[in-house]
Motif scaffolding. Structure first.
Motif, PDB file in Angstrom:
ATOM      1  N   GLY A 208       0.810  -1.214   0.000  1.00 34.80           N
ATOM      2  CA  GLY A 208       0.000   0.000   0.000  1.00 34.80           C
ATOM      3  C   GLY A 208       0.842   1.261   0.000  1.00 34.80           C
ATOM      4  O   GLY A 208       0.552   2.220  -0.740  1.00 34.80           O
ATOM      5  N   ALA A 209       1.922   1.282   0.792  1.00 30.81           N
ATOM      6  CA  ALA A 209       2.775   2.466   0.868  1.00 30.81           C
ATOM      7  C   ALA A 209       3.488   2.721  -0.449  1.00 30.81           C
ATOM      8  O   ALA A 209       3.763   3.876  -0.808  1.00 30.81           O
ATOM      9  N   ALA A 210       3.780   1.648  -1.201  1.00 27.14           N
ATOM     10  CA  ALA A 210       4.499   1.789  -2.470  1.00 27.14           C
ATOM     11  C   ALA A 210       3.678   2.536  -3.523  1.00 27.14           C
ATOM     12  O   ALA A 210       4.221   2.979  -4.533  1.00 27.14           O
ATOM     13  N   VAL A 211       2.373   2.690  -3.297  1.00 29.43           N
ATOM     14  CA  VAL A 211       1.537   3.448  -4.230  1.00 29.43           C
ATOM     15  C   VAL A 211       1.879   4.932  -4.152  1.00 29.43           C
ATOM     16  O   VAL A 211       2.012   5.611  -5.176  1.00 29.43           O
ATOM     17  N   TYR A 212       2.048   5.439  -2.940  1.00 25.65           N
ATOM     18  CA  TYR A 212       2.180   6.886  -2.725  1.00 25.65           C
ATOM     19  C   TYR A 212       3.569   7.345  -2.277  1.00 25.65           C
ATOM     20  O   TYR A 212       3.906   8.519  -2.431  1.00 25.65           O
ATOM     21  N   LEU A 213       4.352   6.445  -1.704  1.00 27.14           N
ATOM     22  CA  LEU A 213       5.655   6.825  -1.182  1.00 27.14           C
ATOM     23  C   LEU A 213       6.769   6.312  -2.090  1.00 27.14           C
ATOM     24  O   LEU A 213       6.587   5.357  -2.834  1.00 27.14           O
ATOM     25  N   ARG A 214       7.917   6.975  -2.024  1.00 26.11           N
ATOM     26  CA  ARG A 214       9.032   6.625  -2.891  1.00 26.11           C
ATOM     27  C   ARG A 214      10.331   6.569  -2.079  1.00 26.11           C
ATOM     28  O   ARG A 214      10.462   7.196  -1.029  1.00 26.11           O
ATOM     29  N   GLN A 215      11.273   5.822  -2.604  1.00 23.62           N
ATOM     30  CA  GLN A 215      12.634   5.856  -2.092  1.00 23.62           C
ATOM     31  C   GLN A 215      13.581   5.822  -3.280  1.00 23.62           C
ATOM     32  O   GLN A 215      13.741   4.788  -3.925  1.00 23.62           O
ATOM     33  N   ARG A 216      14.146   6.968  -3.562  1.00 17.13           N
ATOM     34  CA  ARG A 216      15.047   7.075  -4.702  1.00 17.13           C
ATOM     35  C   ARG A 216      16.203   6.082  -4.556  1.00 17.13           C
ATOM     36  O   ARG A 216      16.836   5.997  -3.514  1.00 17.13           O
ATOM     37  N   GLY A 217      16.465   5.334  -5.604  1.00 20.64           N
ATOM     38  CA  GLY A 217      17.578   4.389  -5.616  1.00 20.64           C
ATOM     39  C   GLY A 217      17.219   2.984  -5.199  1.00 20.64           C
ATOM     40  O   GLY A 217      18.036   2.071  -5.346  1.00 20.64           O
ATOM     41  N   SER A 218      16.018   2.767  -4.675  1.00 22.55           N
ATOM     42  CA  SER A 218      15.639   1.433  -4.213  1.00 22.55           C
ATOM     43  C   SER A 218      14.827   0.695  -5.271  1.00 22.55           C
ATOM     44  O   SER A 218      13.915   1.264  -5.873  1.00 22.55           O
ATOM     45  N   SER A 219      15.129  -0.584  -5.456  1.00 25.44           N
ATOM     46  CA  SER A 219      14.371  -1.404  -6.404  1.00 25.44           C
ATOM     47  C   SER A 219      12.975  -1.722  -5.892  1.00 25.44           C
ATOM     48  O   SER A 219      12.135  -2.218  -6.633  1.00 25.44           O
ATOM     49  N   GLU A 220      12.726  -1.444  -4.608  1.00 27.53           N
ATOM     50  CA  GLU A 220      11.411  -1.682  -4.034  1.00 27.53           C
ATOM     51  C   GLU A 220      10.464  -0.503  -4.252  1.00 27.53           C
ATOM     52  O   GLU A 220       9.296  -0.570  -3.856  1.00 27.53           O
ATOM     53  N   SER A 221      10.960   0.550  -4.875  1.00 24.85           N
ATOM     54  CA  SER A 221      10.152   1.742  -5.110  1.00 24.85           C
ATOM     55  C   SER A 221      10.009   2.005  -6.594  1.00 24.85           C
ATOM     56  O   SER A 221      10.893   1.676  -7.390  1.00 24.85           O
ATOM     57  N   LYS A 222       8.886   2.635  -6.972  1.00 25.63           N
ATOM     58  CA  LYS A 222       8.770   3.154  -8.326  1.00 25.63           C
ATOM     59  C   LYS A 222       9.694   4.360  -8.453  1.00 25.63           C
ATOM     60  O   LYS A 222      10.050   4.976  -7.455  1.00 25.63           O
ATOM     61  N   PRO A 223      10.080   4.730  -9.691  1.00 26.74           N
ATOM     62  CA  PRO A 223      10.829   5.982  -9.855  1.00 26.74           C
ATOM     63  C   PRO A 223      10.067   7.140  -9.224  1.00 26.74           C
ATOM     64  O   PRO A 223       8.839   7.185  -9.245  1.00 26.74           O
ATOM     65  N   VAL A 224      10.785   8.065  -8.645  1.00 29.69           N
ATOM     66  CA  VAL A 224      10.164   9.148  -7.885  1.00 29.69           C
ATOM     67  C   VAL A 224       9.195   9.965  -8.725  1.00 29.69           C
ATOM     68  O   VAL A 224       8.167  10.438  -8.228  1.00 29.69           O
ATOM     69  N   HIS A 225       9.478  10.116 -10.034  1.00 27.70           N
ATOM     70  CA  HIS A 225       8.652  10.974 -10.883  1.00 27.70           C
ATOM     71  C   HIS A 225       7.398  10.289 -11.414  1.00 27.70           C
ATOM     72  O   HIS A 225       6.551  10.931 -12.014  1.00 27.70           O
ATOM     73  N   VAL A 226       7.263   8.962 -11.178  1.00 25.95           N
ATOM     74  CA  VAL A 226       6.140   8.204 -11.757  1.00 25.95           C
ATOM     75  C   VAL A 226       4.838   8.525 -11.018  1.00 25.95           C
ATOM     76  O   VAL A 226       4.822   8.627  -9.793  1.00 25.95           O
ATOM     77  N   PRO A 227       3.730   8.678 -11.750  1.00 29.16           N
ATOM     78  CA  PRO A 227       2.431   8.972 -11.102  1.00 29.16           C
ATOM     79  C   PRO A 227       2.017   7.858 -10.151  1.00 29.16           C
ATOM     80  O   PRO A 227       2.375   6.695 -10.318  1.00 29.16           O
ATOM     81  N   HIS A 228       1.196   8.227  -9.167  1.00 31.57           N
ATOM     82  CA  HIS A 228       0.725   7.252  -8.178  1.00 31.57           C
ATOM     83  C   HIS A 228      -0.049   6.106  -8.836  1.00 31.57           C
ATOM     84  O   HIS A 228       0.026   4.978  -8.378  1.00 31.57           O
ATOM     85  N   ALA A 229      -0.794   6.391  -9.885  1.00 36.35           N
ATOM     86  CA  ALA A 229      -1.684   5.388 -10.468  1.00 36.35           C
ATOM     87  C   ALA A 229      -0.942   4.348 -11.304  1.00 36.35           C
ATOM     88  O   ALA A 229      -1.509   3.310 -11.627  1.00 36.35           O
ATOM     89  N   GLU A 230       0.314   4.593 -11.626  1.00 38.02           N
ATOM     90  CA  GLU A 230       1.044   3.644 -12.463  1.00 38.02           C
ATOM     91  C   GLU A 230       1.422   2.422 -11.641  1.00 38.02           C
ATOM     92  O   GLU A 230       2.032   2.531 -10.582  1.00 38.02           O
ATOM     93  N   THR A 231       1.079   1.257 -12.156  1.00 33.40           N
ATOM     94  CA  THR A 231       1.285   0.001 -11.427  1.00 33.40           C
ATOM     95  C   THR A 231       2.488  -0.738 -11.975  1.00 33.40           C
ATOM     96  O   THR A 231       2.694  -0.780 -13.182  1.00 33.40           O
ATOM     97  N   GLY A 232       3.236  -1.362 -11.095  1.00 33.07           N
ATOM     98  CA  GLY A 232       4.352  -2.197 -11.510  1.00 33.07           C
ATOM     99  C   GLY A 232       5.621  -1.409 -11.732  1.00 33.07           C
ATOM    100  O   GLY A 232       5.638  -0.186 -11.730  1.00 33.07           O
ATOM    101  N   ALA A 233       6.705  -2.162 -11.910  1.00 34.42           N
ATOM    102  CA  ALA A 233       8.023  -1.535 -12.091  1.00 34.42           C
ATOM    103  C   ALA A 233       8.179  -1.069 -13.520  1.00 34.42           C
ATOM    104  O   ALA A 233       7.747  -1.733 -14.444  1.00 34.42           O
TER     105      ALA A 233
END
Length: 233
Positions: A208-233
């Protein structure tokens, strides 16, 4: 400096090997360190409890062979392996809109591609080129591994927990139990459920947190600039 950077980029030397395997190495070192700390802390707690009851203390070796030690270790490993086995299985067919922990929704995912189409690829893993039942096992090998580890930890928890529970019963003049009898006690399921609930809470929180939160440089996060609604890596 330039030479060193080029050397590392080419994958040469011990330093480069450590860099290329750092994620596994660091986690294994932490695992051994924390397990060692748990062992000696648990040994001290066990001896303190023995002294409180007027019983003789035990050596580290005796503690390592005790039901108390293996019950404590295995009930935690059991919950971790259950979490990973479930997570691997759930992410095959369950989705979470906007989460990097989910496959894309409505579009093909690389993970779903039939490996049999790559049987002639010389760089494909051997089971892919071999095909047949070997490939069937290989394409499900991650889930199989964690399922087997969960069962092994569950059985270890059951056996060692029965030994620890029986020892406590005998201290109070009560009969001990077999592993099968221990399976029917509330103590066993309390030990299991108190760990299982936390594992699934963390997975739900991460997804759930991965939808709205980011961690730059982590493979567990979407790219920081990607919209919240975009699903998957």
């Amino acid at each position: 400096m330039r030479r060193s950077a080029d050397y590392l980029a080419q994958g040469g030397g011990v330093v480069a090997w450590l860099r290329n395997h750092g994620l596994v190495i660091v986690n294994l070192v932490l695992f051994v360190g924390f397990l060692t700390g748990m062992t000696f802390a648990g040994w001290q707690v066990s001896n303190d409890d023995a002294l409180d009851h007027g019983d003789p203390t035990q050596t580290v070796g005796a503690y390592l062979a005790s039901g108390d030690y293996w019950e404590a270790v295995s009930e935690n490993w059991e919950s971790e392996f259950l979490q990973m086995a479930s997570y691997i299985a759930f992410t095959i067919f369950l989705f979470q809109t906007g989460s990097s922990e989910s496959k894309p929704i409505g579009t093909p995912a690389p993970q779903d591609e039939d490996p049999r189409r790559h049987r002639t690829d010389p760089k494909a893993p051997w089971p892919v080129r071999r095909g047949g039942w070997v490939l069937v096992l290989y394409e499900n090998s991650m889930l199989i591994l964690f399922a087997v580890l969960f069962v092994a930890a569950f059985v270890t928890h059951l056996i060692s927990g029965a030994a620890a529970y029986s020892e406590e019963q005998l201290r109070h003049g009560l009969p001990g139990v077999t592993p099968l009898e221990y399976l029917g006690t509330s103590q066993f399921w309390f030990e299991s459920f108190q760990n299982w609930q936390s594992e699934f809470m963390v997975v739900a929180l991460l997804a759930g947190a991965a939808v709205y939160l980011r961690q730059r440089g982590s493979s567990e996060s979407k790219p920081v600039h990607v919209p919240h609604a975009e699903t998957g890596a």
